[in-house]
Design a protein around this motif. Structure first.
Motif, mmCIF file in Angstrom:
data_model
loop_
_atom_site.group_PDB
_atom_site.id
_atom_site.type_symbol
_atom_site.label_atom_id
_atom_site.label_comp_id
_atom_site.label_asym_id
_atom_site.label_seq_id
_atom_site.Cartn_x
_atom_site.Cartn_y
_atom_site.Cartn_z
ATOM 1 N N ASP A 1 4.551 -0.244 -16.780
ATOM 2 C CA ASP A 1 4.954 0.072 -18.149
ATOM 3 C C ASP A 1 5.566 1.466 -18.153
ATOM 4 O O ASP A 1 5.898 2.020 -17.100
ATOM 5 C CB ASP A 1 3.776 -0.043 -19.124
ATOM 6 N N ALA A 2 5.701 2.049 -19.329
ATOM 7 C CA ALA A 2 6.387 3.338 -19.439
ATOM 8 C C ALA A 2 5.619 4.471 -18.777
ATOM 9 O O ALA A 2 6.201 5.483 -18.393
ATOM 10 C CB ALA A 2 6.614 3.670 -20.913
ATOM 11 N N SER A 3 4.308 4.313 -18.600
ATOM 12 C CA SER A 3 3.505 5.412 -18.063
ATOM 13 C C SER A 3 3.062 5.200 -16.621
ATOM 14 O O SER A 3 2.829 6.172 -15.894
ATOM 15 C CB SER A 3 2.269 5.641 -18.940
ATOM 16 N N VAL A 4 2.930 3.947 -16.194
ATOM 17 C CA VAL A 4 2.439 3.649 -14.848
ATOM 18 C C VAL A 4 3.289 2.550 -14.233
ATOM 19 O O VAL A 4 3.576 1.540 -14.881
ATOM 20 C CB VAL A 4 0.962 3.193 -14.864
ATOM 21 N N SER A 5 3.707 2.754 -12.987
ATOM 22 C CA SER A 5 4.408 1.696 -12.260
ATOM 23 C C SER A 5 3.734 1.502 -10.910
ATOM 24 O O SER A 5 3.037 2.382 -10.400
ATOM 25 C CB SER A 5 5.890 2.028 -12.090
ATOM 26 N N TYR A 6 3.933 0.326 -10.325
ATOM 27 C CA TYR A 6 3.283 -0.053 -9.078
ATOM 28 C C TYR A 6 4.344 -0.370 -8.037
ATOM 29 O O TYR A 6 5.380 -0.961 -8.350
ATOM 30 C CB TYR A 6 2.389 -1.277 -9.288
ATOM 31 N N VAL A 7 4.065 0.012 -6.791
ATOM 32 C CA VAL A 7 4.972 -0.292 -5.693
ATOM 33 C C VAL A 7 4.135 -0.726 -4.497
ATOM 34 O O VAL A 7 3.154 -0.067 -4.138
ATOM 35 C CB VAL A 7 5.874 0.915 -5.348
ATOM 36 N N ALA A 8 4.502 -1.845 -3.890
ATOM 37 C CA ALA A 8 3.747 -2.363 -2.760
ATOM 38 C C ALA A 8 3.972 -1.507 -1.522
ATOM 39 O O ALA A 8 5.035 -0.883 -1.354
ATOM 40 C CB ALA A 8 4.159 -3.809 -2.477
ATOM 41 N N ASP A 9 2.985 -1.454 -0.659
ATOM 42 C CA ASP A 9 3.102 -0.768 0.617
ATOM 43 C C ASP A 9 3.985 -1.618 1.534
ATOM 44 O O ASP A 9 3.640 -2.761 1.844
ATOM 45 C CB ASP A 9 1.703 -0.605 1.224
ATOM 46 N N PRO A 10 5.140 -1.107 1.967
ATOM 47 C CA PRO A 10 6.037 -1.926 2.775
ATOM 48 C C PRO A 10 5.538 -2.165 4.199
ATOM 49 O O PRO A 10 6.032 -3.048 4.885
ATOM 50 C CB PRO A 10 7.331 -1.102 2.800
ATOM 51 N N ALA A 11 4.559 -1.385 4.637
ATOM 52 C CA ALA A 11 4.032 -1.549 5.994
ATOM 53 C C ALA A 11 2.528 -1.335 5.967
ATOM 54 O O ALA A 11 2.020 -0.345 6.507
ATOM 55 C CB ALA A 11 4.696 -0.565 6.948
#
Length: 216
Positions: free
Chosen positions: A71-81
């Protein structure tokens, strides 16, 4: 005749928070195999407490090593490795996602982080244009987390460290020009030193709950 109005205070430098949420939680030994970051702590998960503290010091938070609804305050990104580069892959992914020059990095297992200490890290880094990182000294130890970084130099340092076969955050810090926040600076903001508490084992979870209860 009235005096001149006082000068306006300089706005606090903007920063993005990165919460490192990868790792196997091997020492936590949850009976169901779940991550320590998902463990319940005073009505929230450990990770939620950490995000909350980082969000109090930053304009946006990137949770690296997890997927979730952004959302506007928190975003998530997967660990690519996952598991391949220790925390460095997650940090690199978080830095690539973060906007702006300054970032604050914290471990997802640090639910008692002090927002004023995080802001102090950002302020010290912003005030020292020749520095590329700010770290906290605890006694004789320079802690690798929490940490403030300049985004582009940090990405360069991660590349150099990974190419050399190194995987530790301390190696990244060693490759940067660090301004140090001394105990005399952070102690008035967090007298109990709660910012340095992290959760590795089940007994740490109980201690965190006790500390939260005593602070209410």
């Amino acid at each position: 005749m009235s005096g001149s109005p006082p000068p306006a205070a300089s706005p606090a430098p903007a920063a993005t928070g990165i919460v490192l949420a990868g790792g196997a939680s091997s020492r936590f030994a949850a009976s169901d195999g779940s991550s320590k970051l998902d463990a319940a702590l005073a009505g929230r998960s450990v990770l939620d407490w950490t995000i909350r503290a980082v969000a109090a010091a930053c304009q946006h938070v990137v949770v690296a090593g997890r997927t979730g609804p952004s959302d506007a305050s928190v975003s998530y990104v997967a660990d690519p490795a996952p598991g391949g580069q220790g925390p460095l892959a997650g940090l690199r992914a978080g830095l690539a996602t973060a906007g702006g020059e300054l970032v604050v990095v914290a471990g997802g297992d640090m639910p008692l982080l002090s927002a004023p200490v995080l802001r102090l890290l950002v302020d010290r880094l912003a005030a020292n244009p020749d520095a590329t990182a700010a770290a906290v000294r605890d006694g004789d130890v320079l802690r690798p987390l929490p940490l403030a970084l300049r985004r582009e130099p940090a990405l360069e340092a991660i590349g150099q460290v990974a190419a050399a076969g190194q995987r530790a955050l301390r190696d990244v810090v060693a490759a940067l020009s660090v301004v140090i926040v001394e105990e005399a600076e952070w102690r008035p903001l967090d007298p109990g030193g709660q910012w340095r508490f992290d959760i590795d084992r089940r007994e740490d979870l109980a201690e965190a709950a006790r500390r939260l209860a005593s602070s209410e």
